[in-house]
Design a protein around this motif. Structure first.
Motif, PDB file in Angstrom:
ATOM      1  N   PHE A 135      -3.275  28.044 -46.903  1.00 47.88           N
ATOM      2  CA  PHE A 135      -3.290  26.848 -47.738  1.00 47.88           C
ATOM      3  C   PHE A 135      -2.118  26.800 -48.718  1.00 47.88           C
ATOM      4  CE2 PHE A 135      -7.587  28.121 -46.589  1.00 47.88           C
ATOM      5  CZ  PHE A 135      -7.976  27.027 -45.849  1.00 47.88           C
ATOM      6  N   VAL A 136      -1.568  27.973 -49.035  1.00 49.86           N
ATOM      7  CA  VAL A 136      -0.425  28.086 -49.946  1.00 49.86           C
ATOM      8  C   VAL A 136       0.631  28.943 -49.240  1.00 49.86           C
ATOM      9  CG1 VAL A 136       0.315  28.713 -52.274  1.00 49.86           C
ATOM     10  CG2 VAL A 136      -2.052  28.040 -51.876  1.00 49.86           C
ATOM     11  N   PRO A 137       1.418  28.348 -48.338  1.00 49.95           N
ATOM     12  CA  PRO A 137       2.328  29.136 -47.501  1.00 49.95           C
ATOM     13  C   PRO A 137       3.366  29.967 -48.246  1.00 49.95           C
ATOM     14  CG  PRO A 137       2.109  26.900 -46.659  1.00 49.95           C
ATOM     15  CD  PRO A 137       1.424  26.937 -47.979  1.00 49.95           C
ATOM     16  N   CYS A 138       3.654  29.639 -49.466  1.00 46.79           N
ATOM     17  CA  CYS A 138       4.655  30.408 -50.220  1.00 46.79           C
ATOM     18  C   CYS A 138       4.132  31.782 -50.645  1.00 46.79           C
ATOM     19  CB  CYS A 138       5.119  29.629 -51.443  1.00 46.79           C
ATOM     20  SG  CYS A 138       6.036  28.149 -51.017  1.00 46.79           S
ATOM     21  N   LEU A 139       2.825  32.005 -50.578  1.00 45.06           N
ATOM     22  CA  LEU A 139       2.264  33.281 -51.002  1.00 45.06           C
ATOM     23  C   LEU A 139       2.789  34.435 -50.147  1.00 45.06           C
ATOM     24  CD1 LEU A 139       0.309  34.759 -52.886  1.00 45.06           C
ATOM     25  CD2 LEU A 139      -1.473  34.384 -51.182  1.00 45.06           C
ATOM     26  N   MET A 140       2.895  34.230 -48.853  1.00 46.42           N
ATOM     27  CA  MET A 140       3.376  35.309 -47.978  1.00 46.42           C
ATOM     28  C   MET A 140       4.840  35.642 -48.241  1.00 46.42           C
ATOM     29  SD  MET A 140       2.012  37.386 -45.951  1.00 46.42           S
ATOM     30  CE  MET A 140       2.656  38.694 -44.944  1.00 46.42           C
TER      31      MET A 140
END
Length: 198
Positions: free
Chosen positions: A177-182
């Motif tokens: 849901f928050v692709p920048c986390l990875m």
């Protein structure tokens, strides 16, 4: 004298309209440039850690990281864990997941493109257009769900392999849901050695 004043007023009005148009166009171009540069910076920043990890473990063809679908091929190889989805799909050969991922994405792009063309052609029959819009939305939901599940497992395996066992599950789920986390986690793990026994 009055006609001169009127011509001057008309010229000033035209210049004001052109100036307003030029300012609006400048704002639009500047906004687009900022978004394009931001997207490019994010794209490059998201690939650097994986490139370093792939180089460290000796994965060939690292240049595939710079191609959106090719990135999945490299990321799948960063872990040696058995690829398992909820116990239903178990594959020791992780490249097979890539081939499924590639074929699935190509089929979805082809079907989505076809439905879009049909939608444009069916503008004279609103009822057909409504069904096509629903089909496109359903297709998007399937596409996003399947890619999120595949990506979740790939991210989970990478985090498990590179010493982030405590954070692997929640981070890989939230990343859907928050692709920048990875991207953040990839920078944390990029200097770690892989542990293939996990």
């Amino acid at each position: 004298m009055e006609s001169y004043s009127m011509a001057y007023d008309e010229l000033m009005a035209i210049l004001m309209v052109l100036g307003s148009f030029g300012f609006s166009l400048t704002v639009i171009i500047a906004t687009f440039a900022v978004f394009a540069l931001g997207f490019l910076a994010l794209f490059i920043a998201s690939r650097i850690p994986y490139c370093k990890l792939a180089k460290k473990v000796g994965i060939p063809n690292r240049w595939l990281l710079w191609i959106p679908i090719g990135e999945m091929y490299i990321r799948l190889q960063l872990s040696k864990r058995e690829y398992s989805l909820f116990g239903f799909i178990k594959l020791k050969e992780r490249k097979n997941i890539f081939w499924f991922y590639l074929i699935f994405n190509l089929i979805m792009i082809f079907i989505g493109g076809g439905l879009s063309v049909i939608l444009i052609l069916s503008s004279i029959l609103p009822l057909i257009g409504m069904f096509i819009i629903l089909a496109i939305q359903l297709l998007w939901l399937i596409y996003y769900t399947v890619n999120s599940i595949i990506g979740w497992r790939v991210n989970y395996d990478i985090l498990m392999t590179y010493g982030m066992q405590k954070h692997a599950m929640w981070a890989s789920v939230v990343n859907c849901f928050v692709p920048c986390l990875m991207i953040v986690f990839s920078y944390i793990i990029m200097d770690k050695e892989p542990d293939y026994s996990v």
